[in-house]
Design a protein around this motif. Structure first.
Motif, short mmCIF file in Angstrom:
data_model
loop_
_atom_site.label_atom_id
_atom_site.label_comp_id
_atom_site.label_asym_id
_atom_site.label_seq_id
_atom_site.Cartn_x
_atom_site.Cartn_y
_atom_site.Cartn_z
N LEU A 197 1.11 -1.14 0.19
CA LEU A 197 0.23 -0.44 0.14
C LEU A 197 0.73 1.51 0.08
CD1 LEU A 197 -3.11 1.75 -0.18
CD2 LEU A 197 -2.78 0.92 2.79
N ARG A 198 1.69 1.13 0.67
CA ARG A 198 2.66 2.71 1.15
C ARG A 198 3.73 2.90 -0.29
NH1 ARG A 198 5.49 1.77 5.44
NH2 ARG A 198 4.10 1.19 6.32
N ALA A 199 3.25 1.93 -1.07
CA ALA A 199 4.53 2.08 -2.17
C ALA A 199 3.25 2.33 -3.19
CB ALA A 199 4.80 0.56 -3.51
N PHE A 200 2.10 1.97 -3.58
CA PHE A 200 1.45 3.12 -4.67
C PHE A 200 1.52 4.20 -3.73
CE2 PHE A 200 -0.39 -0.91 -4.78
CZ PHE A 200 -0.74 -1.55 -5.81
N SER A 201 0.97 4.73 -2.83
CA SER A 201 1.04 6.31 -2.28
C SER A 201 2.02 6.97 -2.67
CB SER A 201 0.54 6.19 -0.69
OG SER A 201 1.66 5.70 0.02
N GLU A 202 3.09 5.96 -2.88
CA GLU A 202 4.43 7.19 -3.52
C GLU A 202 4.75 7.39 -4.68
OE1 GLU A 202 7.48 4.68 -1.33
OE2 GLU A 202 6.74 5.27 1.18
N LEU A 203 3.95 6.81 -5.18
CA LEU A 203 4.59 6.76 -6.70
C LEU A 203 4.07 7.90 -6.84
CD1 LEU A 203 2.22 4.09 -7.96
CD2 LEU A 203 4.78 4.49 -8.17
N GLN A 204 4.98 8.84 -8.30
CA GLN A 204 4.91 10.38 -8.30
C GLN A 204 4.28 10.19 -9.29
OE1 GLN A 204 6.58 12.49 -5.89
NE2 GLN A 204 7.26 10.89 -4.81
N GLU A 205 3.89 9.34 -9.77
CA GLU A 205 2.57 10.25 -11.01
C GLU A 205 1.54 9.50 -11.25
OE1 GLU A 205 4.47 9.42 -14.88
OE2 GLU A 205 7.17 10.45 -14.30
N PRO A 206 0.40 9.97 -11.59
CA PRO A 206 -1.02 9.62 -11.24
C PRO A 206 -0.37 8.26 -12.51
CG PRO A 206 -0.89 11.44 -13.05
CD PRO A 206 0.03 11.64 -11.79
N LEU A 207 -1.51 7.42 -11.90
CA LEU A 207 -1.37 5.91 -12.87
C LEU A 207 -2.31 5.87 -13.87
CD1 LEU A 207 -1.49 3.23 -10.30
CD2 LEU A 207 0.28 3.71 -11.74
N ASP A 208 -2.88 5.25 -15.44
CA ASP A 208 -3.53 4.86 -16.10
C ASP A 208 -3.70 3.96 -15.86
OD1 ASP A 208 -3.53 7.63 -16.87
OD2 ASP A 208 -2.31 7.24 -18.08
N THR A 209 -2.82 2.84 -15.93
CA THR A 209 -2.89 0.95 -15.76
C THR A 209 -2.16 0.86 -14.87
OG1 THR A 209 -3.72 1.27 -17.86
CG2 THR A 209 -3.11 -0.56 -17.80
N LEU A 210 -2.90 0.48 -13.72
CA LEU A 210 -2.06 -0.53 -12.98
C LEU A 210 -2.17 -2.50 -13.61
CD1 LEU A 210 -0.45 -1.04 -10.59
CD2 LEU A 210 -2.17 -1.02 -9.34
N ILE A 211 -1.54 -2.98 -14.12
CA ILE A 211 -1.60 -4.57 -14.32
C ILE A 211 -0.22 -5.12 -12.72
CG2 ILE A 211 -0.55 -6.06 -15.98
CD1 ILE A 211 -0.80 -4.04 -18.16
N VAL A 212 -1.00 -6.30 -12.29
CA VAL A 212 -0.60 -6.89 -11.51
C VAL A 212 -0.92 -8.31 -12.07
CG1 VAL A 212 -1.18 -7.56 -8.92
CG2 VAL A 212 -2.32 -5.99 -10.26
N ASP A 213 0.76 -8.90 -11.89
CA ASP A 213 1.12 -10.04 -12.30
C ASP A 213 0.84 -11.50 -11.30
OD1 ASP A 213 1.93 -11.94 -13.48
OD2 ASP A 213 3.78 -11.34 -13.61
N THR A 214 0.14 -11.95 -11.04
CA THR A 214 -0.61 -12.87 -10.53
C THR A 214 0.11 -14.24 -10.30
OG1 THR A 214 -2.17 -13.92 -10.81
CG2 THR A 214 -2.45 -11.84 -9.67
#
Length: 172
Positions: A1-18
């Protein structure tokens, strides 16, 4: 969660590889996704895992559309044939729309990039795998905005990041 909140640029698409299969974490992430992409290769266990995941997502969570990418193929024709194997079984036993997105070729340049721990599109931008990834990105870019939430976990990352930011802001 912290990694997402530290992103500097807004996300258009987030791909999660499971991971492959139907583990709880895989189901949780796919439930929270606007779109689901299943990656298959020409291996019986890959096709079995893909079918099992699609079946569970459809039966237990109401998923009606799945995008499919064939991976590590020798030719585009082989990629389509692998997809067709999965599509035939899914059409026979499930009421799910499978959408073929394309394929990623077996590429030694991709293996080299993995060994160097770099994105293939950055260090070998003209290799076949990089070209395939760019083609897939172009297809994803044409999806447009989400058509509405699929389930109660929709946008969970966005909500958690917003909540974390609100708590952090209130504490400051």
């Amino acid at each position: 969660l912290r990694a997402f909140s530290e992103l500097q640029e807004p996300l258009d698409t987030l791909i999660v590889d499971t991971a492959a299969g139907i583990a709880d974490s895989v189901i949780t992430f796919t439930q929270a996704s606007q779109e689901v992409i299943v990656v298959i290769c020409n291996d019986p266990s890959s096709l079995t895992d893909a079918y099992a995941l699609i079946k569970v997502l459809h039966r237990d969570h109401g998923l009606t559309r799945v995008h499919v990418i064939s991976n590590m193929v020798g030719t585009a024709k082989e990629g389509r044939e692998i997809y067709d194997k999965l599509r035939v079984v899914a059409e026979r036993f499930l009421d799910v729309n499978l959408v073929y997105m394309g394929c990623v070729p077996h590429d030694e340049w991709l293996k080299r990039a993995v060994r160097r721990q770099h994105a293939v599109v950055e260090i070998y931008p003209n290799c076949p795998a990089s070209e395939a990834f760019r083609a897939l990105v172009r297809k994803i870019e044409h999806w447009g905005p989400p058509r509405g939430a699929r389930g109660n976990l929709e946008f969970f990352v966005e909500r958690l990041v917003s909540a974390d930011a609100a708590i952090t802001g209130a504490a400051a």
